[in-house]
Scaffold this motif. Structure first.
Motif, PDB file in Angstrom:
ATOM      1  N   VAL A 400     -16.841   1.350   1.645  1.00 35.10           N
ATOM      2  CA  VAL A 400     -15.560   1.213   2.337  1.00 35.10           C
ATOM      3  C   VAL A 400     -15.637  -0.056   3.172  1.00 35.10           C
ATOM      4  CG1 VAL A 400     -13.948   2.259   3.976  1.00 35.10           C
ATOM      5  CG2 VAL A 400     -15.296   3.725   2.470  1.00 35.10           C
ATOM      6  N   SER A 401     -14.596  -0.880   3.150  1.00 34.12           N
ATOM      7  CA  SER A 401     -14.635  -2.144   3.877  1.00 34.12           C
ATOM      8  C   SER A 401     -14.786  -1.909   5.375  1.00 34.12           C
ATOM      9  CB  SER A 401     -13.361  -2.955   3.609  1.00 34.12           C
ATOM     10  OG  SER A 401     -12.219  -2.253   4.049  1.00 34.12           O
ATOM     11  N   THR A 402     -15.617  -2.737   6.013  1.00 34.31           N
ATOM     12  CA  THR A 402     -15.864  -2.592   7.445  1.00 34.31           C
ATOM     13  C   THR A 402     -14.587  -2.815   8.243  1.00 34.31           C
ATOM     14  OG1 THR A 402     -18.163  -3.283   7.209  1.00 34.31           O
ATOM     15  CG2 THR A 402     -17.195  -3.460   9.400  1.00 34.31           C
ATOM     16  N   ASN A 403     -13.904  -3.912   7.995  1.00 35.45           N
ATOM     17  CA  ASN A 403     -12.625  -4.149   8.640  1.00 35.45           C
ATOM     18  C   ASN A 403     -11.526  -3.525   7.804  1.00 35.45           C
ATOM     19  OD1 ASN A 403     -13.520  -5.634  10.927  1.00 35.45           O
ATOM     20  ND2 ASN A 403     -13.797  -7.428   9.631  1.00 35.45           N
ATOM     21  N   MET A 404     -10.502  -3.016   8.460  1.00 32.91           N
ATOM     22  CA  MET A 404      -9.444  -2.310   7.759  1.00 32.91           C
ATOM     23  C   MET A 404      -8.706  -3.228   6.794  1.00 32.91           C
ATOM     24  SD  MET A 404      -6.032  -0.410   9.102  1.00 32.91           S
ATOM     25  CE  MET A 404      -5.101  -1.865   8.644  1.00 32.91           C
ATOM     26  N   SER A 405      -8.429  -2.695   5.618  1.00 36.23           N
ATOM     27  CA  SER A 405      -7.665  -3.433   4.605  1.00 36.23           C
ATOM     28  C   SER A 405      -6.262  -2.852   4.506  1.00 36.23           C
ATOM     29  CB  SER A 405      -8.365  -3.317   3.244  1.00 36.23           C
ATOM     30  OG  SER A 405      -7.538  -3.830   2.223  1.00 36.23           O
ATOM     31  N   MET A 406      -5.278  -3.725   4.282  1.00 35.47           N
ATOM     32  CA  MET A 406      -3.901  -3.277   4.079  1.00 35.47           C
ATOM     33  C   MET A 406      -3.633  -2.951   2.612  1.00 35.47           C
ATOM     34  SD  MET A 406      -2.169  -2.911   6.818  1.00 35.47           S
ATOM     35  CE  MET A 406      -0.499  -2.854   6.139  1.00 35.47           C
ATOM     36  N   SER A 407      -4.610  -3.204   1.750  1.00 35.10           N
ATOM     37  CA  SER A 407      -4.434  -2.917   0.328  1.00 35.10           C
ATOM     38  C   SER A 407      -4.182  -1.433   0.115  1.00 35.10           C
ATOM     39  CB  SER A 407      -5.676  -3.339  -0.465  1.00 35.10           C
ATOM     40  OG  SER A 407      -5.874  -4.715  -0.384  1.00 35.10           O
ATOM     41  N   GLY A 408      -3.147  -1.125  -0.645  1.00 40.48           N
ATOM     42  CA  GLY A 408      -2.824   0.259  -0.936  1.00 40.48           C
ATOM     43  C   GLY A 408      -1.963   0.944   0.103  1.00 40.48           C
ATOM     44  N   LYS A 409      -1.706   0.268   1.229  1.00 39.04           N
ATOM     45  CA  LYS A 409      -0.899   0.867   2.289  1.00 39.04           C
ATOM     46  C   LYS A 409       0.560   0.427   2.165  1.00 39.04           C
ATOM     47  CE  LYS A 409      -4.602   1.372   5.678  1.00 39.04           C
ATOM     48  NZ  LYS A 409      -5.722   0.926   4.851  1.00 39.04           N
ATOM     49  N   LYS A 410       1.452   1.301   2.570  1.00 37.47           N
ATOM     50  CA  LYS A 410       2.881   1.027   2.501  1.00 37.47           C
ATOM     51  C   LYS A 410       3.432   0.888   3.910  1.00 37.47           C
ATOM     52  CE  LYS A 410       3.128   3.877  -1.665  1.00 37.47           C
ATOM     53  NZ  LYS A 410       3.673   5.142  -2.256  1.00 37.47           N
ATOM     54  N   ALA A 411       3.554  -0.361   4.348  1.00 33.91           N
ATOM     55  CA  ALA A 411       4.054  -0.615   5.692  1.00 33.91           C
ATOM     56  C   ALA A 411       5.573  -0.685   5.687  1.00 33.91           C
ATOM     57  CB  ALA A 411       3.476  -1.921   6.223  1.00 33.91           C
ATOM     58  N   PRO A 412       6.235  -0.032   6.622  1.00 30.70           N
ATOM     59  CA  PRO A 412       7.694  -0.135   6.726  1.00 30.70           C
ATOM     60  C   PRO A 412       8.112  -1.575   6.978  1.00 30.70           C
ATOM     61  CG  PRO A 412       6.843   1.624   8.116  1.00 30.70           C
ATOM     62  CD  PRO A 412       5.667   0.846   7.644  1.00 30.70           C
ATOM     63  N   LYS A 413       9.239  -1.990   6.421  1.00 30.20           N
ATOM     64  CA  LYS A 413       9.677  -3.366   6.559  1.00 30.20           C
ATOM     65  C   LYS A 413       9.858  -3.776   8.006  1.00 30.20           C
ATOM     66  CE  LYS A 413      11.930  -3.710   2.074  1.00 30.20           C
ATOM     67  NZ  LYS A 413      13.212  -3.969   1.354  1.00 30.20           N
ATOM     68  N   LYS A 414      10.326  -2.846   8.825  1.00 31.63           N
ATOM     69  CA  LYS A 414      10.578  -3.191  10.225  1.00 31.63           C
ATOM     70  C   LYS A 414       9.294  -3.520  10.975  1.00 31.63           C
ATOM     71  CE  LYS A 414      10.401   1.554  12.002  1.00 31.63           C
ATOM     72  NZ  LYS A 414      11.132   2.590  12.764  1.00 31.63           N
ATOM     73  N   GLU A 415       8.131  -3.077  10.430  1.00 28.32           N
ATOM     74  CA  GLU A 415       6.859  -3.353  11.081  1.00 28.32           C
ATOM     75  C   GLU A 415       6.317  -4.731  10.729  1.00 28.32           C
ATOM     76  OE1 GLU A 415       6.883  -0.170  13.316  1.00 28.32           O
ATOM     77  OE2 GLU A 415       5.058  -1.377  13.244  1.00 28.32           O
ATOM     78  N   GLU A 416       6.807  -5.322   9.621  1.00 25.11           N
ATOM     79  CA  GLU A 416       6.219  -6.557   9.129  1.00 25.11           C
ATOM     80  C   GLU A 416       6.389  -7.711  10.091  1.00 25.11           C
ATOM     81  OE1 GLU A 416       7.849  -7.220   5.316  1.00 25.11           O
ATOM     82  OE2 GLU A 416       6.770  -5.563   4.362  1.00 25.11           O
TER      83      GLU A 416
END
Length: 430
Positions: A400-416
């Motif tokens: 598991v990657s040490t630092n968090m990865s955004m791969s595979g995650k679904k971020a709401p558009k308003k958060e971008e």
């Protein structure tokens, strides 16, 4: 020869001992690890003991079996750190000098911080499950309990394994359903938070689960004392909640050694002011802190200790070689959340990104679902016990990657495009 001391032989301390043993120059550095006894507990397993999923023997081993051969292990308690003179003073009176210090003394529940909590009903009708003794005695209580009002209460929000109280509520719902007495058990989750959770996206999913399972949340409840005679918990503003069985998550505090050494942070809970990226003590460059002993604004959990360890080993090696500290911790944490009936959810987050839906650890493929109840998440939770004993404690890297990865995650558009704000420690639940 230079001396490296590790204070604490729990999860973080044992893991760092093994990582350092593999990487340091042993002709230049001598390592000593210190703890009060030779008993190591798999603390995530405490949650399962009250419900008969694990037996007490499943969570206990000796510390020494996870130490590298020839480890210098001192069984004693640390009384004080004299950082100015680079000395550690033990309760036996022995003084140990050091050139580099790693503090991994963890945190523990302190029921005496709440008036009446450890009074006449303690371990009779009031229990914790964050200790081996509490979990095993609660198991005996639940086996014979015929029902009534079960109250799960958090005294504070800064606790180790912050999702465990919620897991307890979900598992209690399943346990009493399977015993055929769920209709006789009123489960109330009483918290100082404004709701069961603090992060909006996780809150939506997990609060819905609480409603479906008929678990009533009592928010904004800051416990002031326990009325043992009338079996009530009372808040500072006078609100009362009756109980027949109280499962308490007491105030969690760091080691008394921290207070003795004048190292406690401003919250006065004996957590150590630590650089949240390098894990170096904020005032002493030759002291590093890891795991539950820190005051970092992230979860006090085994996964966090693991990710911190991957960062800390690199920074310690940099320090030993007189180089600038090169590795940065991003607050990465992931936690399985048991939801009962053979299912669990999974969350993955860091300092700036809240838990999001998606797939983990492989985008699209998973096989684990984020913020989703699945059986494979539950299997992952159970499998972690093997990973803990055979990989995490022994200092091996996990896939598991040490630092968090955004791969595979679904971020709401308003958060971008939203400016990211760093949470304060008192706001951290997940």
């Amino acid at each position: 020869m230079k001396k490296l001391l590790i204070l604490g032989a729990g999860t973080a301390g044992t893991m760092m001992l093994n990582k350092l043993d593999k990487r340091i120059d042993k002709e230049e550095w001598d390592i000593t690890i210190i703890d009060k006894d030779n008993t190591h507990y798999y603390q995530p397993g405490f949650l399962f003991i009250p419900f008969g999923i694990y037996q007490p023997s499943d969570v206990v081993k000796t510390r020494k079996e996870f130490f590298p051969k020839g480890t210098n292990f001192i069984m004693d308690e640390v009384e004080e750190i004299n950082a100015a003179d680079k000395e550690v003073i033990l309760k036996s009176g022995k003084e140990l000098s050091y050139d580099l210090l790693v503090i991994a003394t963890g945190t523990k529940p302190v029921p005496s911080e709440t008036e009446g909590l450890d009074g006449p009903l303690w371990y009779k009708d009031i229990f914790d499950f964050y200790t081996f003794e509490g979990a095993t005695l609660l198991a005996k209580k639940l086996r014979d309990w015929k029902g009534g009002k079960l109250v799960i209460n958090l005294a504070e929000t800064i606790i180790k394994c912050p999702v465990a109280p919620l897991e307890f509520a979900f598992l209690a719902d399943a346990y009493f359903t399977e015993k055929g007495i769920r209709d006789k058990v009123d489960i109330q989750y009483v918290t100082p938070l404004s709701g069961a959770f603090t992060k909006p996206i996780a809150t939506k999913m997990l609060s819905q689960l609480m409603e479906e399972k008929n678990i009533h949340v009592v928010p904004d409840f800051y416990i002031e004392h326990v009325d043992n005679e009338n079996k009530k918990i009372v808040s500072y503003d006078g609100l009362e909640v009756d109980f027949d069985l109280l499962v308490s998550i007491p105030t969690n505090m760091g080691s008394e050694m921290v207070e003795n050494s004048n190292m406690s942070d401003e919250d006065d809970l004996n957590f150590i002011p630590t650089n949240k990226h390098t894990l170096q003590h904020k005032e002493h460059e030759n002291i590093f802190v890891i795991g539950d002993a820190t005051n970092l604004p992230t979860s006090k959990a085994g996964s966090v200790a693991h990710f911190e360890g991957e960062i800390l080993i690199e920074n310690i090696l940099d320090f030993m070689n007189n180089k600038p500290l090169s590795a940065n911790f991003d607050g990465h944490a992931n936690c399985f959340i048991e939801t009962g009936f053979g299912k669990a959810a999974l969350i993955d987050f860091n300092y700036t990104t809240e838990p999001l839906p998606g797939q983990f650890p492989i985008p699209i493929l998973g096989p684990m679902g984020l913020l989703k109840e699945t059986r494979i998440n539950h299997m992952g939770k159970l499998a972690f016990k093997w990973v803990y004993w055979h990989m995490l404690l022994t200092g091996k890297s996990l896939p598991v990657s040490t630092n968090m990865s955004m791969s595979g995650k679904k971020a709401p558009k308003k958060e971008e495009n939203k400016e990211k704000e760093e949470p304060q420690q008192e706001e951290v639940l997940l």
